[in-house]
Write an enzyme that holds these catalytic residues in place. Structure first.
Site, short mmCIF file in Angstrom:
data_model
loop_
_atom_site.label_atom_id
_atom_site.label_comp_id
_atom_site.label_asym_id
_atom_site.label_seq_id
_atom_site.Cartn_x
_atom_site.Cartn_y
_atom_site.Cartn_z
N GLU A 155 -17.38 26.33 -7.12
CA GLU A 155 -18.34 25.68 -8.00
C GLU A 155 -17.78 25.23 -9.35
OE1 GLU A 155 -21.89 28.08 -8.20
OE2 GLU A 155 -22.44 27.60 -6.13
N GLU A 262 -22.57 27.72 0.86
CA GLU A 262 -23.59 28.66 0.41
C GLU A 262 -24.96 28.05 0.67
OE1 GLU A 262 -23.32 29.97 -3.63
OE2 GLU A 262 -21.19 30.50 -3.50
#
EC number: 3.2.1.4
Length: 328
Positions: A155, A262
């Protein structure tokens, strides 16, 4: 996903042809993130068993028996190498390697995931050269394990977009220079690598190159109002499919492969339908989507709303039956 881990620990053009990959009857990669070694990020290096932990390999074997075949193992770069281009912390490396080997010895995929958000010691990583060296050193430790997957960094966010491109390319170059030529490389994008914002933020990542042609674009997608994965409610029963629609078209238009690294939803009927919507959309487009990984399992989650930790995690008891339909 960004969580307070210390607290948790306590409580339209012509489509190009995508690279071909031999698939199982279902998703190629379907699994769970195994959180723990990245916990306590405010305490560096921290104390094993106090600030952070490592996944329970017996729990992983239980999840494999249920049908999961891919396990993403987050860790902190600073714990593995206190200096980016320096030597390893041998104890941390040993524990990480032990978990990786337990996964791959069981015939599953192990994703080595640098959970650093594009930062090192709290500062944005600005040297692609140092990042390449770091990945060359790390990849050398796993170069002979064909069931390892390298996840460049978790991320990236609030960073110059060209830098995100350069860091991903440096990671690819370093991994291949280490002799790790058989493994897949999962690259992540800016803006928390969100699938729903991918085309707005990460279009330049289509220029990444790999001599082995094994790049997979890892995107994350949560189903709550702000897409943060911090709420147990989901927007609607169809939000999953809606949020990956534009990313799906981007993969097709650019001849790329993707994975949802995710995803999660709360233990309620709307979220179960929303998760099914997401996974159905990926299955309907499995020429470009290789699978998905639930966030998350791990021994310290306790009553965390998305916990897939056997045998009493909230998601393990409340969401597993929904996910089993997508396993083999």
């Amino acid at each position: 996903m960004k969580v307070n881990t210390l607290l948790v620990a306590v409580a339209a053009g012509t489509a190009m042809a995508a690279p071909q990959l031999k698939k199982r009857a279902g998703f190629t990669f379907f699994g769970v993130t195994e959180a723990g070694a990245e916990f306590g990020e405010k305490s560096i290096p921290g104390v094993w068993g106090t600030d952070y932990t490592f996944p329970d390999t017996e729990s992983i074997l239980t999840l494999i028996s249920k049908g999961f075949n891919t396990f993403r193992i987050p860790f902190l770069m600073e714990r593995l190498t206190p200096e980016m281009t320096g030597s390893f912390d041998e104890g941390y490396l040993k524990n990480l390697t032990s978990v990786v080997n337990a996964v791959t010895d069981a015939g599953a995929w192990a994703i080595v995931d640098a959970q650093n958000f594009g930062r090192f010691n709290g500062e944005i990583i600005s040297s692609a050269s140092d990042f390449q060296t770091w990945w060359k050193n790390v990849a050398a430790e796993f170069a002979d394990n064909k069931n390892v997957i390298f996840d460049t960094n978790n991320e990236f966010h609030d960073m110059d977009q060209t830098l995100v491109l350069d860091l991903n390319q440096a990671a690819i170059n370093g991994i291949r220079a280490a002799g790790a030529t058989s493994q897949y490389i999962f690259v992540e994008g800016n803006s928390y690598t969100g699938a729903w914002t991918w085309t707005d933020n990460n279009d330049n990542l289509k220029s990444l190159t790999d001599p082995q042609d094994k790049i997979v674009y890892e995107m994350h997608q949560y189903l709550d109002t702000d897409g943060s994965g911090t709420h147990e409610t989901c927007v609607s029963e169809t939000i999953g499919a809606e949020r990956v629609e534009s990313a799906t078209q981007w993969l097709k238009d650019n001849g790329k492969l993707g994975v949802i690294g995710e995803f999660a939803g709360g233990n309620n009927e709307i979220c179960r339908a929303a998760v099914k919507s997401l996974l159905d959309a990926l299955k309907e487009n499995d020429d470009v989507w290789l699978g998905a990984l639930w966030w998350a399992a791990g021994p310290w989650w306790e009553d965390y709303m998305f916990s897939m930790e056997p045998t009493d995690g909230i998601a393990y008891t409340g969401m597993l039956s929904t996910l089993e339909a997508y396993m083999n």
